[in-house]
Design a protein around this motif. Structure first.
Motif, PDB file in Angstrom:
ATOM      1  N   VAL A 166      -2.650  13.778  -1.603  1.00 43.52           N
ATOM      2  CA  VAL A 166      -3.350  12.532  -1.904  1.00 43.52           C
ATOM      3  C   VAL A 166      -4.759  12.638  -1.337  1.00 43.52           C
ATOM      4  CG1 VAL A 166      -3.418  10.051  -1.451  1.00 43.52           C
ATOM      5  CG2 VAL A 166      -1.230  11.189  -1.836  1.00 43.52           C
ATOM      6  N   ASP A 167      -5.746  12.341  -2.137  1.00 42.86           N
ATOM      7  CA  ASP A 167      -7.113  12.242  -1.652  1.00 42.86           C
ATOM      8  C   ASP A 167      -7.224  10.862  -1.010  1.00 42.86           C
ATOM      9  OD1 ASP A 167      -9.829  11.780  -1.297  1.00 42.86           O
ATOM     10  OD2 ASP A 167     -10.388  12.832  -3.136  1.00 42.86           O
ATOM     11  N   HIS A 168      -7.109  10.829   0.313  1.00 46.80           N
ATOM     12  CA  HIS A 168      -7.031   9.554   1.015  1.00 46.80           C
ATOM     13  C   HIS A 168      -8.267   8.684   0.800  1.00 46.80           C
ATOM     14  CE1 HIS A 168      -3.891  11.723   3.474  1.00 46.80           C
ATOM     15  NE2 HIS A 168      -3.269  10.739   2.892  1.00 46.80           N
ATOM     16  N   ALA A 169      -9.434   9.287   0.787  1.00 46.35           N
ATOM     17  CA  ALA A 169     -10.655   8.495   0.599  1.00 46.35           C
ATOM     18  C   ALA A 169     -10.651   7.821  -0.775  1.00 46.35           C
ATOM     19  CB  ALA A 169     -11.893   9.370   0.760  1.00 46.35           C
TER      20      ALA A 169
ATOM     21  N   TRP B 254      -0.015  -0.679   2.442  1.00 48.38           N
ATOM     22  CA  TRP B 254       1.099  -0.546   3.368  1.00 48.38           C
ATOM     23  C   TRP B 254       1.740   0.832   3.212  1.00 48.38           C
ATOM     24  CZ3 TRP B 254       5.807  -4.398   3.138  1.00 48.38           C
ATOM     25  CH2 TRP B 254       6.716  -4.083   4.128  1.00 48.38           C
ATOM     26  N   HIS B 255       2.002   1.230   1.980  1.00 49.08           N
ATOM     27  CA  HIS B 255       2.642   2.521   1.731  1.00 49.08           C
ATOM     28  C   HIS B 255       1.745   3.699   2.086  1.00 49.08           C
ATOM     29  CE1 HIS B 255       6.371   1.126   0.039  1.00 49.08           C
ATOM     30  NE2 HIS B 255       5.711   0.282  -0.735  1.00 49.08           N
ATOM     31  N   LEU B 256       0.435   3.560   1.866  1.00 50.21           N
ATOM     32  CA  LEU B 256      -0.481   4.643   2.200  1.00 50.21           C
ATOM     33  C   LEU B 256      -0.490   4.883   3.702  1.00 50.21           C
ATOM     34  CD1 LEU B 256      -2.524   6.670   1.039  1.00 50.21           C
ATOM     35  CD2 LEU B 256      -4.287   4.912   1.378  1.00 50.21           C
ATOM     36  N   GLY B 257      -0.443   3.801   4.470  1.00 47.13           N
ATOM     37  CA  GLY B 257      -0.299   3.920   5.921  1.00 47.13           C
ATOM     38  C   GLY B 257      -1.521   4.408   6.665  1.00 47.13           C
ATOM     39  N   ILE B 258      -2.700   4.199   6.117  1.00 49.28           N
ATOM     40  CA  ILE B 258      -3.937   4.638   6.765  1.00 49.28           C
ATOM     41  C   ILE B 258      -4.744   3.405   7.161  1.00 49.28           C
ATOM     42  CG2 ILE B 258      -6.123   5.848   6.444  1.00 49.28           C
ATOM     43  CD1 ILE B 258      -4.657   7.685   4.497  1.00 49.28           C
ATOM     44  N   ALA B 259      -5.024   3.276   8.449  1.00 52.06           N
ATOM     45  CA  ALA B 259      -5.748   2.112   8.951  1.00 52.06           C
ATOM     46  C   ALA B 259      -7.258   2.354   8.862  1.00 52.06           C
ATOM     47  CB  ALA B 259      -5.324   1.794  10.369  1.00 52.06           C
ATOM     48  N   ASP B 260      -7.731   2.665   7.663  1.00 49.20           N
ATOM     49  CA  ASP B 260      -9.165   2.834   7.431  1.00 49.20           C
ATOM     50  C   ASP B 260      -9.871   1.517   7.749  1.00 49.20           C
ATOM     51  OD1 ASP B 260     -11.425   4.382   5.777  1.00 49.20           O
ATOM     52  OD2 ASP B 260     -11.398   2.267   5.158  1.00 49.20           O
ATOM     53  N   PRO B 261     -10.978   1.553   8.486  1.00 52.59           N
ATOM     54  CA  PRO B 261     -11.645   0.300   8.878  1.00 52.59           C
ATOM     55  C   PRO B 261     -12.046  -0.592   7.696  1.00 52.59           C
ATOM     56  CG  PRO B 261     -12.544   2.147  10.105  1.00 52.59           C
ATOM     57  CD  PRO B 261     -11.622   2.722   9.077  1.00 52.59           C
ATOM     58  N   ASP B 262     -12.547  -0.006   6.620  1.00 49.94           N
ATOM     59  CA  ASP B 262     -12.938  -0.813   5.456  1.00 49.94           C
ATOM     60  C   ASP B 262     -11.717  -1.429   4.787  1.00 49.94           C
ATOM     61  OD1 ASP B 262     -15.639  -0.237   5.838  1.00 49.94           O
ATOM     62  OD2 ASP B 262     -15.559   1.528   4.530  1.00 49.94           O
ATOM     63  N   LEU B 263     -10.628  -0.687   4.750  1.00 45.75           N
ATOM     64  CA  LEU B 263      -9.387  -1.205   4.159  1.00 45.75           C
ATOM     65  C   LEU B 263      -8.819  -2.327   5.019  1.00 45.75           C
ATOM     66  CD1 LEU B 263      -7.169  -1.131   2.050  1.00 45.75           C
ATOM     67  CD2 LEU B 263      -6.139   0.790   3.303  1.00 45.75           C
ATOM     68  N   VAL B 264      -8.826  -2.145   6.321  1.00 45.35           N
ATOM     69  CA  VAL B 264      -8.338  -3.184   7.230  1.00 45.35           C
ATOM     70  C   VAL B 264      -9.168  -4.455   7.077  1.00 45.35           C
ATOM     71  CG1 VAL B 264      -8.117  -3.813   9.685  1.00 45.35           C
ATOM     72  CG2 VAL B 264      -7.292  -1.580   8.872  1.00 45.35           C
ATOM     73  N   GLU B 265     -10.484  -4.302   6.936  1.00 47.64           N
ATOM     74  CA  GLU B 265     -11.349  -5.470   6.742  1.00 47.64           C
ATOM     75  C   GLU B 265     -11.009  -6.190   5.438  1.00 47.64           C
ATOM     76  OE1 GLU B 265     -16.008  -6.378   5.789  1.00 47.64           O
ATOM     77  OE2 GLU B 265     -15.551  -4.674   7.081  1.00 47.64           O
ATOM     78  N   ALA B 266     -10.831  -5.432   4.364  1.00 49.02           N
ATOM     79  CA  ALA B 266     -10.494  -6.033   3.059  1.00 49.02           C
ATOM     80  C   ALA B 266      -9.141  -6.733   3.117  1.00 49.02           C
ATOM     81  CB  ALA B 266     -10.510  -4.966   1.971  1.00 49.02           C
ATOM     82  N   LEU B 267      -8.174  -6.108   3.765  1.00 46.45           N
ATOM     83  CA  LEU B 267      -6.859  -6.736   3.911  1.00 46.45           C
ATOM     84  C   LEU B 267      -6.958  -8.012   4.743  1.00 46.45           C
ATOM     85  CD1 LEU B 267      -4.664  -3.587   4.545  1.00 46.45           C
ATOM     86  CD2 LEU B 267      -4.411  -5.162   2.614  1.00 46.45           C
ATOM     87  N   GLY B 268      -7.766  -7.977   5.786  1.00 45.46           N
ATOM     88  CA  GLY B 268      -7.950  -9.160   6.628  1.00 45.46           C
ATOM     89  C   GLY B 268      -8.517 -10.336   5.857  1.00 45.46           C
TER      90      GLY B 268
END
Length: 71
Positions: free
Chosen positions: A3-6, A32-46
């Motif tokens: 998987v290309d995580h980026a 949730w399934h990807l399981g990567i706490a990328d800062p931009d992703l965490v911000e979007a989820l928040g």
């Protein structure tokens, strides 16, 4: 399969802004399934966990944040 995580993170972030609530909910589940706490992703989820118009999206985004250790 690799998987290309980026690219995955970028796609999920874009999907979290989709006009359809079901697509945003699915994006939160994918995070949730990807399981990567990328800062931009965490911000979007928040943002979705606290302010989405759909309770189902807010709930799934909160679940994803908890799974990523951010709540």
């Amino acid at each position: 399969m690799t998987v290309d995580h980026a690219r995955a993170v970028d796609g999920i972030i874009r999907a979290l802004d989709d006009p359809y609530a079901e697509n945003r909910r699915e994006a939160a589940l994918a995070a949730w399934h990807l399981g990567i706490a990328d800062p931009d992703l965490v911000e979007a989820l928040g943002r979705r966990a606290s302010a989405d118009e759909s309770e189902r999206v807010r709930s799934k985004a909160d679940d994803a944040l908890r799974a990523l250790g951010r709540r």
